[in-house]
Design a protein around this motif. Sequence first.
Motif, PDB file in Angstrom:
ATOM      1  N   ALA A 247       0.858  -1.450   0.335  1.00 16.43           N
ATOM      2  CA  ALA A 247      -0.280  -0.303  -0.372  1.00 16.43           C
ATOM      3  C   ALA A 247       0.856   1.191  -0.007  1.00 16.43           C
ATOM      4  O   ALA A 247       0.327   2.478  -0.895  1.00 16.43           O
TER       5      ALA A 247
ATOM      6  N   GLU B  21       3.947   1.610  -1.359  1.00  6.50           N
ATOM      7  CA  GLU B  21       4.168   1.554  -2.451  1.00  6.50           C
ATOM      8  C   GLU B  21       3.029   2.002  -3.591  1.00  6.50           C
ATOM      9  O   GLU B  21       3.546   3.199  -4.483  1.00  6.50           O
ATOM     10  N   GLN B  22       1.295   2.300  -3.201  1.00 10.05           N
ATOM     11  CA  GLN B  22       0.492   2.306  -4.028  1.00 10.05           C
ATOM     12  C   GLN B  22       0.578   4.443  -3.551  1.00 10.05           C
ATOM     13  O   GLN B  22       0.981   5.015  -4.634  1.00 10.05           O
TER      14      GLN B  22
ATOM     15  N   GLU C 263       3.810   6.032  -5.502  1.00  7.70           N
ATOM     16  CA  GLU C 263       3.286   5.665  -7.234  1.00  7.70           C
ATOM     17  C   GLU C 263       2.470   7.478  -7.480  1.00  7.70           C
ATOM     18  O   GLU C 263       2.523   7.778  -8.810  1.00  7.70           O
TER      19      GLU C 263
ATOM     20  N   THR D  91      -7.597   2.881  -3.706  1.00  7.58           N
ATOM     21  CA  THR D  91      -7.052   2.097  -3.098  1.00  7.58           C
ATOM     22  C   THR D  91      -6.466   0.952  -2.029  1.00  7.58           C
ATOM     23  O   THR D  91      -6.552   0.901  -1.103  1.00  7.58           O
ATOM     24  N   PRO D  92      -5.039   2.119  -1.913  1.00 12.82           N
ATOM     25  CA  PRO D  92      -4.301   2.575  -0.951  1.00 12.82           C
ATOM     26  C   PRO D  92      -4.418   2.596   0.456  1.00 12.82           C
ATOM     27  O   PRO D  92      -4.519   2.030   1.515  1.00 12.82           O
TER      28      PRO D  92
ATOM     29  N   ARG E 293      -9.765  -3.294  -5.778  1.00 13.42           N
ATOM     30  CA  ARG E 293      -8.297  -3.625  -6.191  1.00 13.42           C
ATOM     31  C   ARG E 293      -8.682  -5.125  -6.920  1.00 13.42           C
ATOM     32  O   ARG E 293      -8.450  -4.809  -8.008  1.00 13.42           O
TER      33      ARG E 293
END
Length: 243
Positions: A52, A54-55, A58, A85-86, A160
């Motif tokens: 999460a 890392e998302q 990004e 989403t994260p 997801r």
Amino acid sequence: MTQRFRATAVVLDIEGTTSATRHVTDVLYPYSRRRFARLLTERWDEPEVRAAVEQVRELLDEPEADARRVERALGAWLDEDRKVTPLKSLQGIIWAEGFARGDLTAHFYPDVVPVLRRWHARGARLYVYSSGSVSAQRSWFGHTPQGDLRPLVSGFFDTRTAGPKTASASYRAITAATGVPPAATLFLSDRASELDAAREAGWLTGALTRPEEPHGASDRTAHPAARSFTDIDLDLELAEGTV
């Protein structure tokens, strides 16, 4: 006015449809906000948390964002009620623990659970599709004043596993996973944009127009409207031959 649908499967939105938006925004959101820092500090290296994070990096376009920067981003998205989403994944971790400890209890409108139980007893297949993570959905349905409702549900989907709720491709993905024909699948939501996407995928659609909900007073003439689940009738026998 009762709305009648020829459907063998019902896919449920949660917030504003089965449950009060205010319970989510006034109870669950603050609960997660208070615990983001500790989660990111103490469990940074756990695979689900790390993925999460890392998302988040990004989305921020900041590959080196540290725990404090990630926490600020989560708080900002929470303020904006962003369906990211994260954010939903990390909230799901926190909420699952809160439900398990007894800190949290889910909310369902009084009309919902008796109708879901009746539909399930008659053979309807029930699914959940929410922007909240599958983990959060399972916790929500598993910890209610009416008991554990998870046995009623055949499957859970989130952004997801299926995709954005305003994209017709997401509903086609759910059709592929459930095996239920689109014309025999009913989606219930309080959001017109989601209902539009489901209809584009060939699904039946029903708009929940609860007057106490922020989206409940909107004009949804394109979709059959009901103020409660008691205004919805499933015609399972006629739907069995739908292809």
